[in-house]
Design a protein around this motif. Structure first.
Motif, PDB file in Angstrom:
ATOM      1  N   MET A 190     -26.798   8.277 -41.364  1.00  0.00           N
ATOM      2  CA  MET A 190     -25.978   8.699 -40.219  1.00  0.00           C
ATOM      3  C   MET A 190     -25.744  10.203 -40.192  1.00  0.00           C
ATOM      4  O   MET A 190     -25.359  10.772 -39.177  1.00  0.00           O
ATOM      5  CB  MET A 190     -24.627   7.990 -40.244  1.00  0.00           C
ATOM      6  N   VAL A 191     -25.979  10.883 -41.338  1.00  0.00           N
ATOM      7  CA  VAL A 191     -25.812  12.328 -41.389  1.00  0.00           C
ATOM      8  C   VAL A 191     -27.013  12.979 -40.708  1.00  0.00           C
ATOM      9  O   VAL A 191     -28.157  12.615 -40.975  1.00  0.00           O
ATOM     10  CB  VAL A 191     -25.694  12.810 -42.851  1.00  0.00           C
ATOM     11  N   PRO A 192     -26.794  13.925 -39.792  1.00  0.00           N
ATOM     12  CA  PRO A 192     -27.917  14.549 -39.076  1.00  0.00           C
ATOM     13  C   PRO A 192     -28.961  15.126 -40.030  1.00  0.00           C
ATOM     14  O   PRO A 192     -28.608  15.709 -41.062  1.00  0.00           O
ATOM     15  CB  PRO A 192     -27.242  15.659 -38.262  1.00  0.00           C
ATOM     16  N   GLN A 193     -30.235  14.949 -39.674  1.00  0.00           N
ATOM     17  CA  GLN A 193     -31.322  15.443 -40.507  1.00  0.00           C
ATOM     18  C   GLN A 193     -31.200  16.960 -40.677  1.00  0.00           C
ATOM     19  O   GLN A 193     -30.877  17.681 -39.734  1.00  0.00           O
ATOM     20  CB  GLN A 193     -32.671  15.092 -39.872  1.00  0.00           C
ATOM     21  N   GLY A 194     -31.441  17.427 -41.888  1.00  0.00           N
ATOM     22  CA  GLY A 194     -31.324  18.851 -42.168  1.00  0.00           C
ATOM     23  C   GLY A 194     -29.944  19.286 -42.622  1.00  0.00           C
ATOM     24  O   GLY A 194     -29.726  20.472 -42.881  1.00  0.00           O
ATOM     25  N   SER A 195     -28.988  18.346 -42.703  1.00  0.00           N
ATOM     26  CA  SER A 195     -27.634  18.690 -43.136  1.00  0.00           C
ATOM     27  C   SER A 195     -27.615  19.082 -44.610  1.00  0.00           C
ATOM     28  O   SER A 195     -28.451  18.638 -45.411  1.00  0.00           O
ATOM     29  CB  SER A 195     -26.681  17.503 -42.920  1.00  0.00           C
ATOM     30  N   ASP A 196     -26.651  19.894 -44.968  1.00  0.00           N
ATOM     31  CA  ASP A 196     -26.473  20.281 -46.366  1.00  0.00           C
ATOM     32  C   ASP A 196     -25.893  19.122 -47.164  1.00  0.00           C
ATOM     33  O   ASP A 196     -25.199  18.251 -46.630  1.00  0.00           O
ATOM     34  CB  ASP A 196     -25.512  21.465 -46.466  1.00  0.00           C
TER      35      ASP A 196
END
Length: 251
Positions: A190-196
């Motif tokens: 669920m975390v956007p792709q490319g997130s830290d």
């Protein structure tokens, strides 16, 4: 509600929220968890100490320019300067060098080699959260990482963490002196792709369904609806300014 006097080194001991509107955040978390707040004043950067029935459980701080709205996790240190040196040796980065925080304690802020930011706290007058695992206080912290293997190696070098693998998942339970102290796992889908990578905080509640509904009433959002897990019924939510956290009712 037994109070916690101190934390072993490496154990999550404090959480705080960095946000652009401190007053708004105070209203949200007072309504959700019943927190009351004390302003540390100009000398303390107007950092707000949240209390639950008179016991310190969290903080809220004005958001530095360019930083995200987020909850942060602090790991206990017996000697912040020595821990900071180990962080550098293990390939981490010091974002805030060790410094004294009034008479409360000594802190630093670091980033692990996989990109997750975390704090260090060496308690003096303020030893960390005076209560944990009770409704309205934090109950679990986990490092959600783009590179869990690198993260595990780093924290083992810095704090001596040992790990128990969860079968069928790229997730390990952190052990400090044989006791569970947190987790390290992959960034969820669920975390956007490319997130830290980041450290996530779980707060205990009496009833997850009711707490999730209250988050929505207060202007927040439910990202993952209440779901049963082996550890309790949990949900993933955002507050009304977008800060991500989890709630869980445990047995």
């Amino acid at each position: 509600m037994p109070k916690i006097a101190s934390y072993r080194e490496g154990v999550p001991c404090w959480v705080d929220l960095s946000t652009g509107d401190v007053e708004r955040a105070m209203a949200f978390y007072h309504a959700l968890f019943g927190w009351e707040f004390t302003d540390t004043g100009e000398e303390g950067g107007h950092y707000r100490l949240a209390t639950l029935r008179g016991t310190r459980v969290a903080g809220i701080t004005p958001q530095p320019p360019g930083s995200p709205v987020q909850w942060g996790t602090y790991l206990a240190s017996d000697d912040v300067d020595a821990t900071a040196a180990r962080i550098r040796d293990a390939g981490g980065q010091l974002l805030v060098e060790p410094l004294d925080v009034l008479s409360y304690g000594r802190m630093a802020v670091a980033k692990d080699p996989a990109g997750a930011v975390f704090g260090l706290w060496q308690g003096l007058e303020h030893g960390g959260s005076g209560v944990a695992n009770e409704p309205g206080s934090f109950t679990w912290n986990e490092n959600l990482s783009n590179d869990p293997r690198t993260a595990r190696n780093f924290y083992h070098q810095v704090f001596g963490y040992q790990y128990d693998e969860i079968p069928g998942m790229n997730y390990t339970v952190i052990k400090v002196h044989g006791s569970p102290a947190g987790g390290i796992g992959e960034l969820p889908s669920m975390v956007p792709q490319g997130s830290d990578s980041f450290w996530s905080a779980y707060f205990a509640v009496t009833d997850t369904d009711m707490a999730a509904a209250r988050v929505v009433e207060l202007g927040g959002e439910v990202l993952v609806p209440p779901t049963d897990s082996p550890y309790g019924r949990m949900a993933v939510v955002r507050d009304d300014a977008g800060a991500f956290f989890c709630i869980i009712s445990t047995t």
